[in-house]
Design an enzyme around this catalytic site. Structure first.
Site, mmCIF file in Angstrom:
data_model
loop_
_atom_site.group_PDB
_atom_site.id
_atom_site.type_symbol
_atom_site.label_atom_id
_atom_site.label_comp_id
_atom_site.label_asym_id
_atom_site.label_seq_id
_atom_site.Cartn_x
_atom_site.Cartn_y
_atom_site.Cartn_z
ATOM 1 N N ILE A 363 0.815 -1.215 0.000
ATOM 2 C CA ILE A 363 0.000 0.000 0.000
ATOM 3 C C ILE A 363 0.849 1.264 0.000
ATOM 4 O O ILE A 363 0.320 2.351 -0.059
ATOM 5 C CB ILE A 363 -0.958 0.046 1.208
ATOM 6 C CG1 ILE A 363 -0.202 -0.242 2.489
ATOM 7 C CG2 ILE A 363 -2.104 -0.924 1.028
ATOM 8 C CD1 ILE A 363 -1.045 -0.056 3.727
ATOM 9 N N GLY A 366 8.087 3.972 0.662
ATOM 10 C CA GLY A 366 8.753 5.185 1.130
ATOM 11 C C GLY A 366 10.234 4.976 1.162
ATOM 12 O O GLY A 366 10.736 3.911 0.813
ATOM 13 N N GLY A 367 10.913 6.015 1.592
ATOM 14 C CA GLY A 367 12.360 5.945 1.651
ATOM 15 C C GLY A 367 12.846 4.852 2.580
ATOM 16 O O GLY A 367 13.869 4.238 2.341
ATOM 17 N N GLY A 369 11.226 2.064 3.346
ATOM 18 C CA GLY A 369 10.850 0.706 2.978
ATOM 19 C C GLY A 369 9.435 0.664 2.464
ATOM 20 O O GLY A 369 8.802 1.696 2.253
ATOM 21 N N VAL A 371 5.383 -0.610 2.580
ATOM 22 C CA VAL A 371 4.342 -0.849 3.571
ATOM 23 C C VAL A 371 3.288 -1.776 2.982
ATOM 24 O O VAL A 371 2.819 -1.562 1.861
ATOM 25 C CB VAL A 371 3.697 0.475 4.028
ATOM 26 C CG1 VAL A 371 2.648 0.204 5.079
ATOM 27 C CG2 VAL A 371 4.749 1.417 4.559
ATOM 28 N N ASP A 483 10.072 13.684 12.119
ATOM 29 C CA ASP A 483 9.666 13.668 10.716
ATOM 30 C C ASP A 483 8.201 14.052 10.588
ATOM 31 O O ASP A 483 7.413 13.352 9.983
ATOM 32 C CB ASP A 483 9.955 12.300 10.098
ATOM 33 C CG ASP A 483 10.048 12.378 8.578
ATOM 34 O OD1 ASP A 483 10.076 13.520 8.053
ATOM 35 O OD2 ASP A 483 10.070 11.326 7.929
#
Ligand code: NAG
Ligand code: NAG
Ligand code: NAG
Ligand code: NAG
Ligand code: NAG
Ligand code: NAG
Ligand code: NAG
Ligand code: NAG
Length: 681
Positions: A363, A366-367, A369, A371, A483
């Site tokens: 789904i 990202g940087g 990994g 998901v 973040d």
């Protein structure tokens, strides 16, 4: 060492003694009896129940969903002959000693034992488990049952809204619903507090049930084997048995197993109508059996062989189990310290949950990994599993300690981190699954023309504020998010904001003292001092939070094409005296101007270059709730000259490597540890 054969023969002698003198006294008058141990003719047995060679009555064996009954063979008269209609039921009293031992040594057993007064000693359609071999789902609580039951239940009641948790004793009439129930325990004489008695301990437990036909009062008392009968009963309840009992009733025991099983034993039993049951002589009872489905009386040689082969078998079993456990550990690649981490998931469960990390379950990317969405096989819960591949995390053990601690964070505006799993170089983080996607996608990626309304935006902002406040100030220690950005804010079904990925970014920093400091964060959200020092703090979080406020209010990304910097632009609007010019045009002026102004100005205050000027999250919350008015800050920015053009250059550099043209749907994080903005560069 003791001489093994002589110990054996001593045990055998003991067994023989017990067999030859099964000391029970049976009064010919059926209204009174006492048994110290049983034989196959003293009771009518049914189902799984057997009398063991030791003379103990065993009601159930290791078979699942089995029932055992044992009743006194003759009915007992409960009313004066022929005059049930005109008088009360007789008083009666009983004492017995029972043992419940789970069939697996440390496991939980099931389901329980009951003393029963019933019109019949046969229960052909009764069910096991919660019905304890006495009722079924259609006749439970039927007044035609005419049954009086005292249950010693080792499972949670089947009706969770009223029954008791775990081991409990209950008085029931005609069904499994209890008129009165208590966790198993006793009041030691002279003490006001109830001492717990674990029913499944394998220890012998005495029980007394006394019914007074005049006052219609039932007392149930239990005590450990060595104790005298406590004066204060565990349960005392008014039950008028006159309409419930019939003239002739059977008395006895029923026990049942379910998906889990226990051995249920009765060692001795006395009963009397119209008086107190003769007390059991505890020294005459059979020893509490400790069999695991074994040992009937055999000649000595067979016993020796049996014992030797059992020992050999056990040794082999222990060996096999040790090897299996080792192999299992190796499969999971566990180190010793990992074994006692409560939030560790098993790799095979996560593998199963995500159908082997199938592409169809992906789904987000990202940087850090990928998901995956998944459903845990153990409880059917939907989760998001973030897989960080080839991670280079130093000090895995500290990292895990951190995750274990973050997993204890609970707040309605945080995405709950359920746990983690490590396999070779992969690290997996398990989060609650939040279905609606991120704030970022709601604001910028909807293709159906949907525009987030102002009230929703404000509600989301307040949620983020509450979540960040909790991290900074309300938990047991300060957690810096590191973040904060719109793609890390997930929106749940009620439009509540849930902050994700908190606290983890630090773990990718090689350490604050190192010379080559890497910055964590995402372009556009990075406070100026973070670029200089590389040190995250609560106020760098506040800066990123401020950028997000502007983003939500203005409906624009923090950085855009043509060197557009959202913060700078809003400052310009403010300087020009018309801060509302920055408001999201898609809202078509459908917003409360005061609120819009508040959010924009708070955004500017939070993104102030001078970290000292930025509010804390608690202050930010107070401003948003209008508990306090925003301070008037004349120079929102440091003067243009003091603001290093060098920094803008750096932003541009970053933009060229990490663009926001948005094909990467971020879920939980798209933040990327980009490096080398240390002072040395
Ligand atoms: C069982 O106990 C009853 C009652 O005491 C007795 O009459 C009978 O002989 C016993 N039977 C055996 C096999 O021991
Ligand atoms: C338990 O008892 C029942 C009824 O006697 C019997 O059919 C079953 O085989 C027993 N189970 C074991 C494991 O001995
Ligand atoms: C429940 O038990 C009653 C009485 O024994 C019997 O008539 C009925 O058929 C049973 N119902 C079920 C569902 O087994
Ligand atoms: C469970 O207990 C509640 C409260 O006493 C009762 O209303 C309900 O009928 C019970 N459910 C069953 C299945 O007996
Ligand atoms: C039940 O217990 C109470 C004390 O709680 C006692 O007064 C009463 O006599 C007892 N009744 C019977 C039948 O044992
Ligand atoms: C018990 O029930 C019987 C029959 O309904 C009734 O006659 C009697 O008065 C009741 N006893 C008490 C103490 O309520
Ligand atoms: C119990 O006592 C009543 C009188 O109180 C008497 O009529 C009855 O026969 C007695 N029953 C037994 C079984 O002893
Ligand atoms: C219990 O039985 C033992 C052995 O027969 C006997 O010595 C003792 O007196 C009995 N105790 C009571 C209280 O009857």
């Amino acid at each position: 060492m003791a001489d093994a054969p002589s110990v054996l023969s001593f045990l055998l002698m003991l067994l023989l003694l017990l067999l030859l003198f099964p000391a029970f006294v049976l009064s010919r008058d059926a209204a009174e009896f006492v048994f110290h141990g049983f034989n196959s003719t003293t009771l009518a047995l049914d189902g799984a129940s057997v009398v063991k060679p030791s003379s103990a009555l065993k009601l159930t064996n290791v078979s699942d969903d089995y029932i055992g009954h044992a009743f006194y063979p003759d009915p007992v008269q409960m009313f004066p002959t022929g005059s049930k209609s005109s008088s009360n039921a007789f008083s009666f009293s009983t004492q017995f000693v029972f043992v419940i031992r789970p069939s697996s040594p440390h496991g939980q057993g099931g389901y329980g034992l009951a003393f029963v007064v019933s019109p019949s000693n046969k229960f052909p359609s009764a069910e096991a488990e919660h019905y304890l071999g006495l009722f079924n789902s259609s006749n439970d609580n039927d007044p035609n049952n005419h049954m009086f039951v005292v249950e010693f239940d080792t499972m949670n009641g089947y009706n969770s809204s009223e029954d008791y948790k775990g081991s409990h004793v209950g008085i029931n009439v005609n069904g499994m619903r209890s008129i009165a129930a208590q966790p198993a325990g006793y009041y030691k004489d002279g003490e006001a507090n109830n001492k717990e008695i674990p029913l499944e301990s394998g220890q012998a437990i005495q029980a007394w049930i006394d019914y007074d036909g005049e006052s219609q009062l039932v007392n149930v008392t239990i005590a450990p084997i060595k104790e005298a009968k406590p004066v204060r009963p565990l349960l005392s309840a008014n039950v008028n048995l006159t309409d419930i009992l019939l003239e002739d009733m059977y008395v006895g025991f029923s026990a049942a197993t379910g998906k889990t099983t226990s051995f249920h034993y009765v060692l001795g039993w006395s009963f009397k109508v119209n008086g107190t049951a003769p007390p059991l002589n505890l020294t005459l009872l059979p020893l509490p059996p400790n069999d695991q489905e074994s040992s009937s009386y055999k000649p000595q040689i067979i016993v020796v062989i049996a014992v030797l082969s059992t020992v050999a078998f056990l040794l082999i079993a222990v060996l096999v189990i040790t090897v299996m456990v080792r192999r299992r550990r190796r499969l999971e690649n566990l180190e010793e310290w990992e074994l006692d981490c409560p939030r560790r998931f098993q790799y095979k469960d996560l593998h199963e949950a995500t159908r082997g990390f199938s592409k169809t379950k992906l789904i987000g990317n990202g940087g850090f990994g990928s998901v995956y969405q998944g459903i845990l096989p153990s409880n059917g819960c939907e989760v998001a599993v973030k897989k960080i591949s080839r991670n280079s995390i130093q000090g895995m053990r500290e990292f895990v300690a951190e995750i274990e601690s973050l997993g204890r964070l609970r707040h309605r505006n945080l995405v709950h981190l359920q746990g983690w799993c490590k396999r070779k170089d992969d690290l997996l983080l398990v989060y609650d699954y939040i279905p609606y996607g991120s704030l970022d996608s709601l604001l910028f990626k909807r293709k159906d023309g949907f525009v987030l309304g102002w009230d929703q935006r404000l509600h989301i902002i307040k949620g983020i504020t509450a979540g960040l406040l909790y991290l900074h100030e309300e938990w047991e220690k300060v957690v810096i998010h590191r973040d904060v950005k719109s793609s890390n804010v997930l929106i749940d079904a009620e439009m509540n904001a849930r902050l994700g990925d908190f606290g983890l970014a630090r773990l990718y920093e090689p350490g604050a003292t190192s010379h080559t400091t890497n910055i964590m964060g995402t372009v556009g959200y990075i406070a100026p001092e973070l670029v200089r020092s590389g040190k995250s703090s609560a106020s760098t979080d506040v800066y990123a939070f401020g950028v997000m406020l502007l983003e939500v209010a203005a409906g624009r990304r923090p950085v855009g094409s043509g060197n557009f910097l959202l913060v700078e632009w809003v400052v310009e609007c403010h300087r020009s005296g018309d801060i509302l010019r920055a408001a999201d045009p898609r809202l078509k002026s459908e917003y409360n101007t005061e609120e819009m102004e508040l959010v924009l100005k708070l955004g500017l205050l939070c993104t102030h270059d001078n970290a000292q000027v930025r509010p804390s999250m608690r202050q930010a919350m107070r401003y948003l709730n209008r508990d306090e008015t925003l301070p008037v800050v004349a120079d929102w920015r440091l003067s243009d000259s003091s603001r290093s053009t060098e920094m803008s250059m750096k932003f541009l550099e970053i933009i060229s490597t990490d663009t926001f043209t948005g094909s990467q749907e971020s879920y939980y994080s798209t933040s990327r540890p980009f490096s080398s903005f240390g002072p040395g560069r």
